[in-house]
Motif scaffolding. Structure first.
Motif, PDB file in Angstrom:
ATOM      1  N   LEU B 386     -18.587  17.349 -36.931  1.00  0.00           N
ATOM      2  CA  LEU B 386     -17.185  17.076 -36.586  1.00  0.00           C
ATOM      3  C   LEU B 386     -16.716  18.015 -35.474  1.00  0.00           C
ATOM      4  O   LEU B 386     -15.983  17.607 -34.578  1.00  0.00           O
ATOM      5  CB  LEU B 386     -16.278  17.231 -37.816  1.00  0.00           C
ATOM      6  N   ARG B 389     -17.410  17.109 -32.024  1.00  0.00           N
ATOM      7  CA  ARG B 389     -16.557  16.018 -31.522  1.00  0.00           C
ATOM      8  C   ARG B 389     -15.151  16.537 -31.219  1.00  0.00           C
ATOM      9  O   ARG B 389     -14.190  15.769 -31.157  1.00  0.00           O
ATOM     10  CB  ARG B 389     -16.489  14.882 -32.558  1.00  0.00           C
ATOM     11  N   ILE B 391     -13.236  18.486 -33.062  1.00  0.00           N
ATOM     12  CA  ILE B 391     -12.339  18.697 -34.198  1.00  0.00           C
ATOM     13  C   ILE B 391     -12.516  20.141 -34.676  1.00  0.00           C
ATOM     14  O   ILE B 391     -13.605  20.517 -35.108  1.00  0.00           O
ATOM     15  CB  ILE B 391     -12.647  17.684 -35.333  1.00  0.00           C
ATOM     16  N   PRO B 392     -11.462  20.977 -34.563  1.00  0.00           N
ATOM     17  CA  PRO B 392     -11.608  22.394 -34.915  1.00  0.00           C
ATOM     18  C   PRO B 392     -11.990  22.579 -36.393  1.00  0.00           C
ATOM     19  O   PRO B 392     -11.752  21.703 -37.224  1.00  0.00           O
ATOM     20  CB  PRO B 392     -10.226  22.984 -34.628  1.00  0.00           C
ATOM     21  N   GLU B 395      -9.437  21.743 -39.174  1.00  0.00           N
ATOM     22  CA  GLU B 395      -9.181  20.306 -39.253  1.00  0.00           C
ATOM     23  C   GLU B 395     -10.423  19.560 -39.747  1.00  0.00           C
ATOM     24  O   GLU B 395     -10.310  18.574 -40.481  1.00  0.00           O
ATOM     25  CB  GLU B 395      -8.746  19.751 -37.898  1.00  0.00           C
ATOM     26  N   LEU B 399     -10.596  17.143 -42.886  1.00  0.00           N
ATOM     27  CA  LEU B 399     -11.070  15.759 -42.791  1.00  0.00           C
ATOM     28  C   LEU B 399     -12.166  15.496 -43.832  1.00  0.00           C
ATOM     29  O   LEU B 399     -12.190  14.452 -44.481  1.00  0.00           O
ATOM     30  CB  LEU B 399     -11.579  15.475 -41.370  1.00  0.00           C
ATOM     31  N   LEU B 400     -13.036  16.485 -44.007  1.00  0.00           N
ATOM     32  CA  LEU B 400     -14.114  16.325 -44.999  1.00  0.00           C
ATOM     33  C   LEU B 400     -13.561  16.281 -46.424  1.00  0.00           C
ATOM     34  O   LEU B 400     -14.005  15.486 -47.244  1.00  0.00           O
ATOM     35  CB  LEU B 400     -15.131  17.460 -44.878  1.00  0.00           C
ATOM     36  N   PHE B 402     -10.546  15.365 -47.231  1.00  0.00           N
ATOM     37  CA  PHE B 402      -9.840  14.096 -47.330  1.00  0.00           C
ATOM     38  C   PHE B 402     -10.832  12.961 -47.593  1.00  0.00           C
ATOM     39  O   PHE B 402     -10.629  12.133 -48.484  1.00  0.00           O
ATOM     40  CB  PHE B 402      -9.041  13.819 -46.051  1.00  0.00           C
ATOM     41  N   ALA B 403     -11.915  12.962 -46.825  1.00  0.00           N
ATOM     42  CA  ALA B 403     -12.934  11.916 -46.980  1.00  0.00           C
ATOM     43  C   ALA B 403     -13.498  11.938 -48.401  1.00  0.00           C
ATOM     44  O   ALA B 403     -13.708  10.898 -49.021  1.00  0.00           O
ATOM     45  CB  ALA B 403     -14.051  12.126 -45.958  1.00  0.00           C
ATOM     46  N   ASN B 406     -11.031  10.490 -50.742  1.00  0.00           N
ATOM     47  CA  ASN B 406     -10.499   9.190 -50.317  1.00  0.00           C
ATOM     48  C   ASN B 406     -10.931   7.997 -51.159  1.00  0.00           C
ATOM     49  O   ASN B 406     -10.138   7.104 -51.423  1.00  0.00           O
ATOM     50  CB  ASN B 406     -10.873   8.952 -48.856  1.00  0.00           C
ATOM     51  N   GLU B 432      -2.481  18.633 -40.387  1.00  0.00           N
ATOM     52  CA  GLU B 432      -2.173  17.237 -40.108  1.00  0.00           C
ATOM     53  C   GLU B 432      -3.490  16.533 -39.789  1.00  0.00           C
ATOM     54  O   GLU B 432      -4.313  17.036 -39.049  1.00  0.00           O
ATOM     55  CB  GLU B 432      -1.266  17.147 -38.885  1.00  0.00           C
ATOM     56  N   GLY B 434      -5.512  13.500 -37.945  1.00  0.00           N
ATOM     57  CA  GLY B 434      -5.259  12.937 -36.621  1.00  0.00           C
ATOM     58  C   GLY B 434      -4.962  11.452 -36.625  1.00  0.00           C
ATOM     59  O   GLY B 434      -4.974  10.810 -35.585  1.00  0.00           O
ATOM     60  N   PHE B 435      -4.714  10.865 -37.802  1.00  0.00           N
ATOM     61  CA  PHE B 435      -4.472   9.426 -37.839  1.00  0.00           C
ATOM     62  C   PHE B 435      -3.470   9.086 -38.931  1.00  0.00           C
ATOM     63  O   PHE B 435      -3.277   9.849 -39.873  1.00  0.00           O
ATOM     64  CB  PHE B 435      -5.780   8.660 -38.078  1.00  0.00           C
ATOM     65  N   ASP B 436      -2.836   7.953 -38.769  1.00  0.00           N
ATOM     66  CA  ASP B 436      -1.913   7.472 -39.788  1.00  0.00           C
ATOM     67  C   ASP B 436      -2.702   6.803 -40.893  1.00  0.00           C
ATOM     68  O   ASP B 436      -3.767   6.271 -40.653  1.00  0.00           O
ATOM     69  CB  ASP B 436      -0.936   6.456 -39.187  1.00  0.00           C
ATOM     70  N   LEU B 437      -2.102   6.822 -42.084  1.00  0.00           N
ATOM     71  CA  LEU B 437      -2.850   6.238 -43.196  1.00  0.00           C
ATOM     72  C   LEU B 437      -2.131   5.051 -43.763  1.00  0.00           C
ATOM     73  O   LEU B 437      -0.986   4.858 -43.529  1.00  0.00           O
ATOM     74  CB  LEU B 437      -3.054   7.308 -44.258  1.00  0.00           C
TER      75      LEU B 437
END
Lengths: 266, 437
Positions: B386, B389, B391-392, B395, B399-400, B402-403, B406, B432, B434-437
């Protein structure tokens, strides 16, 4: 035509300049003094047998912290990036296409690329990309890689075939538009159709502003993505540099003659 | 005086205020006797091996709040799922709040346990259902002895409740320490449909102990979805005992979102009393700051051709503790059972703990039972991927995580809840997405 571009670009400064790079993993030295210069508009190929340090070089340029740089410098557009984290390097425009892309269940390809693009924009002080612009770009770039729309809502690399994973890597590259793209064994595990799609994708993304570093074991990929410069990596050192004909020579003769040549030099 | 002694002596005072002629009286009486004999569970009890109540039983709880406390809707609005139309049954310090509630008797009943227990027209229902799904258990007995208030929901045959029902229990801190014991009875008759959202919320840092018992009866071909939002203060503890009794061809799901609280114990029990039943138990637990959540689940497959799906995910950091004890019983008669259980945990640092204990007892020989539990760290390879790509690190971790959580959210049918929980997860992780859910 390409040669002319190359000649013109040589007058400009290097995009990537690696000086005497030494790197080790868990105390074992893998890279033993690499020197490499890549200019905008150029395609370089690094070839070498298994275990020569090709993937290590890719990882070290991308900033993988599993590898320790013990000596030397990596300059990207004149600034030393040796101390930067992988994301900071990505923000500067370096992209690594993984040999083995990581599977991440629970986040879709679309949401992943949105996050990626917007984080890169944020690092440059830009606002998030407007949703419609993002959507348009995703459509355009996924079409370039002949990706099905269903593919975009699937979890990232989760259960993807080898070809799908590689296509997805090049899709991300197309979305991020890096200055330097490093393709680590992008041809491994690809059938001939996937190889064609991926290579065409890479070729269409080429401009005289960006550069590509292709890392491969086989000459096959270089029939599709034609390099300007070919380097041979053996035991952590670049032992020979030539043009695309060198790749063909390696395909015919293997690496042993170079091993003998390099030991003879010592 | 220990809390146990205090409760037993308070029972007499409690009884004086209620109708001794009521049939429930005998049940209360034997319940308090059961509690008197057994007391609070200790770590010596197998089911409480990893969770000690000692620290929360020390407080000098008020058993009955002395004064009523009025809350303004605008001050507590954020605790409601307010962006969709719902019926609401709200209790403040254990007492029904009519001005915060919006009950119904139109197409179905969403009202009060106190009315159901005391009004003659509900008598046959109470006789049939009250305290009938519960096993012998000291904490359930304690609740039964003090049963006074809670939500009563009954959806008649072939009626689909047109909006979800929210059950919200506020504690105002009007007492230094308060113990409340809500009792909910939920009946979804044959062919009916119901969605419930439940929340316990303390509004101050005063100690709260909630000993909640909920019985859910799911009729033939009925469908019940239950969402439990547990995001309370670190001064509030909750023992939630929920018993779901399902009839044939029914589907029932319980999603438990454990995002905060001092000590939370979820006793979630499903009993399958017919064929072709589907039971779904899902949980997301994200804890830090010495918080403790214990999921103790039971699915009892008593009839053939039924399914159960358990999926619990936990993320633990900063001295927090997670426990998962998942029991699956498959009776000899329950052939062709398909029981799935999965419990995956991520420990963010060395100070957090996780105990995962799957327990399968299978007496039938033609079944498909699978279970898996993992306890690990975030995948460094994925973090690196990540980061390359752009993504700091922070974040990328978010993201991980969250995934990871999820796919539990995937089965949430109310989009507003999904959105709310996702936001809370993002907030807890501190970034935050980077995308709306």
């Amino acid at each position: 035509m390409h040669q002319n571009q190359t000649k013109y670009n040589y007058k400009r400064s290097n995009m990537l300049k690696i000086k005497n790079l030494h790197a080790s993993v868990e105390g074992e030295e893998i890279l033993k003094g690499i020197n490499l210069e890549i200019n905008p508009g150029e395609v370089h190929a690094i070839m070498g047998p298994n275990g020569s340090g090709k993937s290590t070089l890719a990882s070290v340029i991308a900033g993988n912290e599993d590898f320790e740089v013990t000596d030397g410098d990596i300059l990207f557009e004149k600034s030393n990036i040796s101390e930067l984290s992988p994301d900071e390097r990505a923000h500067k425009g370096i992209f690594l296409s993984f040999q083995y892309p990581v599977e991440i269940p629970g986040v879709s390809v679309t949401n992943f690329i949105k996050t990626s693009i917007n984080q890169v924009r944020k690092s440059r002080g830009q606002e998030d990309m407007p949703a419609n612009e993002m959507l348009k770009k995703i459509r355009e770039k996924s079409a370039l890689l002949e990706m099905d729309r269903k593919f975009l809502s699937r979890s990232l690399n989760d259960g993807f075939s080898g070809g799908e994973k590689k296509r997805n890597e090049i899709f991300q590259m197309a979305m991020l538009e890096p200055k330097l793209a490093i393709l680590d064994e992008t041809d491994s595990g690809l059938d001939i159709d996937a190889l064609r799609i991926v290579s065409e994708g890479v070729n269409r993304l080429r401009t005289n502003e960006n550069a590509t570093l292709v890392i491969t074991h086989y000459q096959r990929l270089l029939d599709y993505i034609v390099p300007d410069v070919v380097h041979v990596l053996l035991d952590g050192k670049i032992v020979k540099t030539g043009d695309k004909e060198l790749a063909k020579e390696l395909e015919e003769r293997g690496y042993d003659w170079l091993k003998e040549e390099s030991t003879a030099k010592v | 005086m220990s809390l146990k002694d205090k409760l037993i002596s308070s029972f007499l005072a409690f009884e004086e205020n209620i109708d001794l002629e009521n049939d429930i009286h005998t049940q209360r009486d034997s319940a308090i006797k059961y509690f008197e004999n057994t007391g609070f569970p200790t770590k010596k009890d197998e089911a409480w091996k990893y969770t000690s109540l000692n620290s929360i039983l020390k407080e000098d709880y008020s058993i009955f709040p002395k004064k009523e406390f009025a809350l303004d809707y605008k001050d507590v609005k954020k605790y409601f799922i307010h962006d969709i139309d719902t019926y609401t049954i709200v209790f403040v310090d254990g007492i029904y709040s009519s001005h915060l509630s919006s009950t119904t008797h139109d197409k179905f009943d969403a009202c009060l346990m106190s009315s159901a227990l005391n009004k003659a027209k509900y008598k046959s229902i109470i006789d049939t259902y009250f305290n009938k799904a519960t096993p012998e258990d000291s904490l359930v007995s304690l609740n039964t002895a003090f049963t006074r208030e809670g939500a009563y929901i009954r959806v008649p045959k072939n009626v689909a409740a047109e909006k979800p029902v929210q059950i919200i229990n506020f504690s105002t801190g009007s007492e230094t320490a308060l113990m409340v014991q809500p009792r909910n009875l939920i009946i979804a008759e044959d062919g009916s449909q119901l969605q419930i959202i439940e929340r316990h919320q303390s509004l101050t840092d005063n100690a709260v102990l909630t000993n909640s018992v909920t019985e859910v009866f799911v009729g033939k071909n009925a469908n019940v979805d239950y969402y439990k939002i547990q995001n309370d203060k670190t001064s509030a503890s909750l023992i939630d005992s929920t018993y779901v009794k399902q009839d044939r061809d029914s589907v029932a799901s319980v999603h438990t979102f454990s995002l905060g609280g001092k000590l939370t114990r979820n006793n979630l029990n499903f009993y399958q009393n017919g064929e072709n039943i589907n039971s779904i138990l899902k949980g997301v637990t994200i804890l830090e700051d010495k918080q403790h959540v214990d999921h103790n689940t039971l699915v009892h497959h008593q009839q053939p051709n039924c399914e159960s799906h358990q999926d619990y995910k936990g993320i633990f950091s900063d001295k927090s503790v997670g426990v998962f004890n998942g029991k699956v019983y498959v009776d000899k008669i329950a052939q062709k059972t398909d029981a799935y259980q999965s419990n995956n945990n991520i420990l963010i640092d060395d100070t957090s703990t996780c105990n995962s204990k799957p327990q399968l007892e299978i007496f039938a020989d033609d079944v498909k039972c699978s279970h898996g539990c993992t306890i690990g760290q975030l995948d460094n390879e994925a973090l690196y991927y990540l980061q390359t790509r752009g993504i700091p690190y922070k974040e990328a971790r978010a993201l991980l995580m969250f995934a990871f959580a999820n796919n539990v959210l995937d089965s949430v049918k109310i989009p507003e809840i999904k959105k709310r929980i996702t936001k809370q997860i993002a907030l807890k992780i501190g970034v935050e997405l980077g995308f709306d859910l």
